[in-house]
Design an enzyme around this catalytic site. Structure first.
Site, PDB file in Angstrom:
ATOM      1  N   CYS A   2       0.990  -1.000   0.009  1.00  0.00           N
ATOM      2  CA  CYS A   2      -0.216  -0.295  -0.343  1.00  0.00           C
ATOM      3  C   CYS A   2       0.975   1.256  -0.020  1.00  0.00           C
ATOM      4  CB  CYS A   2      -0.590   0.221   1.075  1.00  0.00           C
ATOM      5  SG  CYS A   2      -2.118  -1.536   1.381  1.00  0.00           S
ATOM      6  N   ARG A  27       3.468   0.713  -7.160  1.00  0.00           N
ATOM      7  CA  ARG A  27       4.037  -0.644  -5.722  1.00  0.00           C
ATOM      8  C   ARG A  27       2.551  -2.048  -6.433  1.00  0.00           C
ATOM      9  NH1 ARG A  27       4.575   1.260  -0.039  1.00  0.00           N
ATOM     10  NH2 ARG A  27       6.848   2.149   0.042  1.00  0.00           N
ATOM     11  N   TRP A  74      -3.649  -1.930  -1.408  1.00  0.00           N
ATOM     12  CA  TRP A  74      -3.658  -3.784  -2.246  1.00  0.00           C
ATOM     13  C   TRP A  74      -4.471  -4.836  -1.284  1.00  0.00           C
ATOM     14  CZ3 TRP A  74      -0.900  -5.648  -6.535  1.00  0.00           C
ATOM     15  CH2 TRP A  74      -0.199  -6.603  -6.910  1.00  0.00           C
ATOM     16  N   ASN A  98      -1.191   0.625   6.104  1.00  0.00           N
ATOM     17  CA  ASN A  98      -0.263  -0.186   5.327  1.00  0.00           C
ATOM     18  C   ASN A  98       0.371  -1.631   6.472  1.00  0.00           C
ATOM     19  OD1 ASN A  98       1.780  -1.711   3.529  1.00  0.00           O
ATOM     20  ND2 ASN A  98       2.901   0.280   3.648  1.00  0.00           N
ATOM     21  N   GLY A  99       0.574  -2.203   5.702  1.00  0.00           N
ATOM     22  CA  GLY A  99       0.861  -3.697   6.578  1.00  0.00           C
ATOM     23  C   GLY A  99      -0.222  -4.917   7.354  1.00  0.00           C
ATOM     24  N   GLU A 479      21.652 -20.690  -1.011  1.00  0.00           N
ATOM     25  CA  GLU A 479      20.510 -19.685  -0.950  1.00  0.00           C
ATOM     26  C   GLU A 479      21.606 -18.741  -0.347  1.00  0.00           C
ATOM     27  OE1 GLU A 479      18.234 -16.001  -2.311  1.00  0.00           O
ATOM     28  OE2 GLU A 479      18.762 -17.947  -3.648  1.00  0.00           O
ATOM     29  N   LYS A 483      23.943 -16.125  -2.343  1.00  0.00           N
ATOM     30  CA  LYS A 483      23.603 -14.696  -2.081  1.00  0.00           C
ATOM     31  C   LYS A 483      25.345 -13.638  -1.789  1.00  0.00           C
ATOM     32  CE  LYS A 483      19.773 -13.068  -2.757  1.00  0.00           C
ATOM     33  NZ  LYS A 483      20.240 -14.193  -3.699  1.00  0.00           N
ATOM     34  N   GLU A 486      27.183 -13.658  -5.325  1.00  0.00           N
ATOM     35  CA  GLU A 486      26.894 -12.348  -6.742  1.00  0.00           C
ATOM     36  C   GLU A 486      26.819 -11.336  -5.998  1.00  0.00           C
ATOM     37  OE1 GLU A 486      21.749 -13.688  -7.673  1.00  0.00           O
ATOM     38  OE2 GLU A 486      22.590 -12.962  -5.430  1.00  0.00           O
ATOM     39  N   HIS A 502      31.493 -36.467   2.371  1.00  0.00           N
ATOM     40  CA  HIS A 502      31.837 -36.877   0.828  1.00  0.00           C
ATOM     41  C   HIS A 502      32.191 -35.848   0.030  1.00  0.00           C
ATOM     42  CE1 HIS A 502      29.098 -40.862   1.620  1.00  0.00           C
ATOM     43  NE2 HIS A 502      27.989 -39.647   2.801  1.00  0.00           N
ATOM     44  N   LYS A 602      18.966  -7.358 -13.511  1.00  0.00           N
ATOM     45  CA  LYS A 602      17.878  -8.401 -12.524  1.00  0.00           C
ATOM     46  C   LYS A 602      16.827  -9.053 -13.680  1.00  0.00           C
ATOM     47  CE  LYS A 602      15.405  -7.951  -8.950  1.00  0.00           C
ATOM     48  NZ  LYS A 602      15.711  -8.216  -7.940  1.00  0.00           N
TER      49      LYS A 602
END
Length: 607
Positions: A2, A27, A74, A98-99, A479, A483, A486, A502, A602
């Site tokens: 929102c 948004r 939203w 918002n939230g 992940e 990160k 990257e 192993h 991106k």
């Protein structure tokens, strides 16, 4: 997410409020509204759909007030219809939000018992009526807000407008950002400082837990302990791109800190607020008839899919194949009748994933798209879209898109389990409740930021880093390593902890940090044994677990990060955050380009 704008001015504010909302359109939203004071009375104009609809209504029904608040919504709690559009109002105040308010049902029940009537389906109305209650009991506006904030659980940004108060707005932040703009006899509030760029260059940013009393002459800020405090006023550049970072140094940092809000937005769009059950968009096929799931994605989205594989197989008891999208179709696999293909992409334009989707369609699979761009190519070609409500993600290294993907996939897991009969109503409700608690727990994880920055100072000295995890923590190890590679350019590898013996154990010495993700699940003791093997060979272990898990080895760990208690099912959503922060701070220390790391884009739209 929102969007929020508030203005105290010498002139009519309705037009400026709408223009502020236009700068927040990126948004995403499905309704919008404005509230001002006219002769002390709260007047509202709200409209479904695009801002143009609201602008037309304001032309037809003008509002000349010099103080007001505005919102793009939203929908999460309640349908995207006018009665649920913000600002939400009573006869004493209006509020934009918002939230998510996690305990709104408890508050609603309490207030209903006192005779208060609810007219919307939103969680926000519980905030409005609770503050109205305190005003009716004789509290001044600031006291009413202070008492109301103490009753709220969840992540939220709020701005209050009070009947009869032509020079007062009160705002609060717990999770989602809020900025205050200083003018000449005017004041401005925005959920994103980008909205305030045309109005002022002098911006202060509320810190988490802050709330502020704003008049045309001054701003009084209180911290989470309700003690008066001061926040630095920045003389910002006009550039929307620069202002869009708020008080954060990088977009990636900002997006990490937005996660409590966007995870909440995503989950509450899929969890029915009254029944506590999972509700998906209307499906053109029956989930219970699906014979096999095939998950296809690239990069970070692939790691999200790996977590889902564990969830689908353990909870929904459905066989799952997962593959990197760029490899999948070249195997030309024969896909089963009644199969479902789940394609995951932040942009919805990833070329390899789109090509894999088309192969699956040729194989007559049902296509489910998990994307952050609902009008993208992947979304348009799928049978059903499950959107992640992360909002625009500017940083190349995905953060909030990853955790919102996990949120969607977790909800889909519960829906699959219900459809396949592996979860009854009680089990579904319990799993949904575990998910609903994640936004608040995620905000708690962010409180480790300073500690993780200290750990990053040591990680930045390394040439190689290993990440270990078992079960659904194994994809998080992948992940975490991704990160770090990257954005810091440090070589890192993620392994299933049981695979350490192993081969990777040969790499361990006192120069190789080992990041261990060890949630307190049924695999914790086995992971602990692997940690012992690492430490026996001089490895420096950074252990991410709950407080009890860290305490088991705290005297022998190089560092420990204690994550709030949570059910094993939802642990990946929380354990993702510290590995993001660790990569971010390591990259900052090394001086790399955090938001635009070398050689990366991106959205990968070519093979």
């Amino acid at each position: 997410m929102c969007g929020i704008v508030g203005i105290i001015s010498k002139h009519s504010v309705a037009g400026a409020l709408v223009e502020g909302l236009r700068r927040l359109e990126y948004r995403g939203y499905d309704s919008a509204g404005v509230a001002t004071l006219i002769d002390g009375r709260i007047e509202r104009r709200r409209a479904e759909g695009k801002l143009d609809n609201l602008a037309v209504r304001l032309e037809r029904e003008p509002m000349p007030g010099t103080i007001g608040i505005a919102h793009t919504r939203w929908a999460t709690h309640g349908l995207p219809i006018e009665k649920n559009a913000h600002p939400i109002a009573t006869h004493k105040l209006a509020v934009v939000h918002n939230g998510i308010i996690e305990n709104y049902q408890t508050l609603r029940h309490e207030l209903g018992g006192l005779g208060y009537e609810f007219r919307t389906d939103t969680d926000t109305e519980a905030v409005a009526i609770m503050a109205t209650r305190y005003l009716a009991e004789g509290a001044a506006p600031a006291e009413a807000v202070e008492r109301t904030l103490a009753r709220l659980d969840g992540a939220f940004a709020l701005v209050f407008l009070f009947a009869g108060e032509h020079d007062l707005l009160i705002c609060a932040r717990k999770g989602p950002p809020l900025a205050i703009g200083y003018g000449d006899g005017e004041m401005f509030i925005g959920s994103d400082a980008l909205a305030l760029a045309p109005l002022t260059r002098r911006i202060a940013y509320l810190e988490d837990g802050d709330w502020a009393v704003v008049t045309s002459r001054e701003v009084t800020i209180f911290d989470r302990r309700n003690a008066k405090t001061k926040r630095r006023i920045y003389d910002t550049a006009v550039s929307g791109a620069l202002i869009g970072k708020g008080n954060f140094h990088h977009f990636m940092q900002k997006e990490i800190f937005e996660q409590p809000a966007v995870i909440g937005d995503t989950l509450h769009a899929m969890i029915h607020p009254t029944t506590g059950t999972i509700h998906l968009p209307a499906l053109p096929f029956a989930l219970g008839d699906v014979t096999k799931a095939t998950i296809l994605a690239c990069g970070t989205s692939y790691n999200a899919g790996l977590v889902a594989k564990y969830w689908f197989e353990r909870i929904a008891r459905i066989p799952v194949e997962i593959d990197i999208a760029s490899e999948f179709r070249y195997r030309a696999p024969d896909m089963p009748k009644g199969g479902m293909a789940i394609v995951i992409s932040q942009s919805g334009e990833t070329a390899d994933t789109l090509a894999a989707l088309r192969y699956c369609k040729e194989q007559r699979q049902k296509i489910v798209a998990v994307v952050n761009q609902p009008e993208s190519s992947i979304a348009r070609e799928a049978d059903i879209v499950l959107p992640t409500l992360a909002g625009p993600e500017i940083g190349v290294a995905s953060t909030k898109a990853f955790t919102t993907q996990l949120a969607v996939l977790a909800a889909l897991t519960v829906a699959l389990a219900r459809a396949r009969g592996t979860a009854d109503k009680a089990r579904e409700s319990a799993l949904a409740q575990q998910l609903a608690e994640i936004p608040a727990r995620a905000a708690e994880v962010l409180n480790h930021d300073e500690r993780i920055r200290e750990i990053a100072a040591e990680i930045a000295k390394a040439r190689d880093v290993l990440y270990l995890g078992r079960g659904s923590a194994y994809p998080l190890a992948l992940e975490g390593a991704l990160k770090l590679k990257e954005i810091s350019y440090i070589h890192a590898e993620g392994y299933a902890a049981g695979e350490m013996k192993h081969g990777p154990i040969a790499l361990i010495d006192d120069n190789v940090p080992v990041i261990v993700l060890a949630p307190p699940d049924d695999l914790f003791e086995k992971t602990l044994s692997n940690v012992e093997e690492v430490m026996a060979r001089g490895g420096r272990v950074v252990m991410i677990s709950d407080a009890a898990g860290v305490a088991r080895l705290h005297d022998r760990l190089a560092f420990g990060i204690a994550i709030p208690d949570c059910a094993p099912f939802v642990a990946p959503l929380l354990y993702a955050i510290p590995i993001q922060l660790l990569a971010y701070h390591t990259a900052v220390i090394k001086g790399t380009d955090v938001d635009q790391p070398r050689n990366l884009a991106k959205s990968v739209t070519v093979e």
